[in-house]
Design an enzyme around this catalytic site. Structure first.
Site, PDB file in Angstrom:
ATOM      1  N   ASN B  37       0.854  -1.192   0.000  1.00 53.59           N
ATOM      2  CA  ASN B  37       0.000   0.000   0.000  1.00 53.59           C
ATOM      3  C   ASN B  37       0.885   1.234   0.000  1.00 53.59           C
ATOM      4  O   ASN B  37       1.766   1.366   0.858  1.00 53.59           O
ATOM      5  CB  ASN B  37      -0.911  -0.005   1.239  1.00 53.59           C
ATOM      6  N   THR B  60      -5.192  -0.583  -2.580  1.00 54.36           N
ATOM      7  CA  THR B  60      -5.675   0.729  -2.190  1.00 54.36           C
ATOM      8  C   THR B  60      -6.817   0.530  -1.204  1.00 54.36           C
ATOM      9  O   THR B  60      -7.670  -0.355  -1.409  1.00 54.36           O
ATOM     10  CB  THR B  60      -6.071   1.596  -3.403  1.00 54.36           C
ATOM     11  N   GLU B  61      -6.792   1.287  -0.101  1.00 51.52           N
ATOM     12  CA  GLU B  61      -7.683   0.947   1.008  1.00 51.52           C
ATOM     13  C   GLU B  61      -9.161   1.163   0.706  1.00 51.52           C
ATOM     14  O   GLU B  61     -10.011   0.687   1.422  1.00 51.52           O
ATOM     15  CB  GLU B  61      -7.273   1.681   2.291  1.00 51.52           C
ATOM     16  N   ASN B  62      -9.456   1.903  -0.387  1.00 53.45           N
ATOM     17  CA  ASN B  62     -10.852   2.036  -0.763  1.00 53.45           C
ATOM     18  C   ASN B  62     -11.356   0.840  -1.573  1.00 53.45           C
ATOM     19  O   ASN B  62     -12.363   0.944  -2.261  1.00 53.45           O
ATOM     20  CB  ASN B  62     -11.094   3.360  -1.513  1.00 53.45           C
ATOM     21  N   SER B 102     -11.215  -4.649   3.131  1.00 49.51           N
ATOM     22  CA  SER B 102      -9.969  -3.972   2.791  1.00 49.51           C
ATOM     23  C   SER B 102      -9.111  -3.732   4.033  1.00 49.51           C
ATOM     24  O   SER B 102      -7.892  -3.914   4.013  1.00 49.51           O
ATOM     25  CB  SER B 102     -10.292  -2.636   2.114  1.00 49.51           C
TER      26      SER B 102
END
Lengths: 231, 219
Positions: B37, B60-62, B102
């Site tokens: 990340n 990607t954390e979304n 996530s």
């Protein structure tokens, strides 16, 4: 909960929302933001709302429009400050809106817990930071954890890509974000979709949110905003 | 500064790294096959220097694994952004998932490396990167605290000094913490420095000697 209702208008979909309600609002920035439901809520008039969402609005659309209309008492979010979050910034600085900052993973997991019937849980995020203040701490196997409480709500507003007429949902790309979790954590889940397909036409293997979590569905036209984003 | 058996490599025949060279140094240190990340801002540049043969998968954390480069022209899709809300693309083998999943993959220890920016890092690995603590500043944490404690290795990319010359690598952070003892390495234009329970150790320097830099940092 009875089967989902397909509403003919956005106004019908957001009817009956009471002053003082807690509303989960999906979206990450503008991706997955339920613009039409929020516009409907502004017309509907409910005020003194607590809004739980990842951000606190971009520009003057969506959540920013609701804030600008003066309907929000408190925002629970992970990342309010963005280059185009000036509506929230001003309300915060004048003390007209309360803010609770929650780490993004905790925001998601606290809603997941609420939707899954899990009570408070221990999590290592934020140990030793200012966001740990006032939280119970415990050590398991040499690692410190904080006690986190579930977040449930009266309503969830979600934007999905497609549904069928019974309320099964499919999302699109990173617009999925908080939708599937929020759908589980509210008493009444209201979903705007770009397309409603006949029952039986969605592949059951690819349904992301099963219909049991969905109460009202309304078809809307897709909107495409660009966002200035975080800095 | 602690004494380590690993000697510091000093590159004294040149100046400090530029931003692209720094990103390339970080990229070269990411293990083959890693799930990674990259934080908002400077760390995003690391993606441009990953080699295809490294087989690195970006998270990607979304809600996406297999994130591709920034979208341009017709590729721009409002439903496909990175954590900085910048339109991006998907690579073959990509997968989408919701936010709780996530962050579960992050906090569950499945992410090999994250690269973050910082206001301050302590020599024992405390991280301050979410809030200046200034009066009137609006606090915004995003996923930083989850990444800090979740990823197996946390790299920080930052300048070693503020614009006014104050060290950002410090004994104790004075800015509000993001996480305790979570950073393992700092990448800066002048040096790559390991931090942790044994204190700071300079691995490489560019355009300055380790001794001079340690003096400027007050370590």
């Amino acid at each position: 909960m009875s089967a989902a209702v397909v509403c003919e208008s956005v106004d019908e979909a957001v009817a009956g929302i009471e002053d003082g309600s807690t509303v989960l609002v999906g979206g990450f920035g503008l991706a997955g933001m339920p613009f039409d439901l929020i516009d409907g809520l502004i017309r509907q008039g409910a005020k003194d709302l607590t809004v739980v969402s990842n951000n606190a609005g971009n520009g003057e659309v969506g959540l920013a429009a609701l804030l600008k209309a003066g309907r929000v008492r408190k925002v629970v979010c992970s990342f309010p400050r963005q280059v185009d979050s000036y509506v929230f910034d001003e309300l915060y600085r004048t003390g007209d809106v309360e803010l609770e900052v929650v780490p993004q993973g905790n925001l998601a997991e606290r809603m997941r817990a609420a939707g899954a019937g899990i009570g408070p849980f221990y999590c290592p995020t934020a140990v030793g930071t200012p966001l740990a203040e006032g939280k119970e701490t415990r050590t398991f196997d040499g690692r410190e954890y904080l006690l986190e409480h579930p977040i449930s709500a009266d309503y969830a507003f979600i934007s999905a890509y497609r549904s069928d007429t019974v309320g099964n949902l499919v999302y699109r790309k990173t617009a999925r974000n908080f939708g599937p979790v929020m759908a589980t954590a509210a008493t009444t889940t209201i979903v705007q979709v770009q397309e409603i397909a006949p029952v039986g036409s969605l592949d059951p293997e690819s349904v992301v949110t099963p219909s049991i979590y969905v109460d009202r569905i309304v078809p809307v036209e897709a909107r495409h905003y660009t966002v200035q984003g975080a800095q | 500064m602690t004494t380590e058996t690993i000697p510091t490599v000093e590159h004294l025949d040149r100046g400090p790294l530029d931003q692209d060279e720094l990103a390339a140094v970080v990229a070269a240190d990411i293990p083959a096959g890693a799930f990674v990340n990259l934080g908002i801002g400077q760390p995003t540049k690391v993606a441009d220097h990953l080699r295809p043969e490294q087989g690195v998968t970006l998270h990607t954390e979304n809600g996406m694994l297999g994130m591709g480069p920034k979208a341009v022209g017709d590729e721009v899709d409002p439903d496909l952004t990175n954590a900085g809300k910048v339109p991006v693309t998907e690579l073959p083998g990509a997968a989408y998932f919701h936010h709780a999943d996530s962050f579960a993959m992050m906090r569950g220890g499945h992410l090999d490396v994250c690269v973050l920016g910082a206001y301050q890092v302590s020599d024992h690995g405390d991280l301050a990167n979410w809030h200046t603590g200034a009066p009137g500043a609006i606090p915004a944490v995003g996923g930083a605290m989850d990444l800090a404690i979740g990823a197996r290795q946390v790299f920080v990319m930052m300048s070693l000094f503020t614009k006014t010359g104050e060290p950002k690598l410090v004994r104790e952070c004075t800015y509000p913490l993001t996480g305790r003892g979570c950073v393992c390495r700092i990448y800066s234009n002048e040096a790559v420095i390991d931090v942790g329970p044994d204190g700071a150790h300079m691995r490489q320097t560019w355009g300055t000697s380790a001794a001079d830099l340690a003096e400027r940092l007050g370590l």
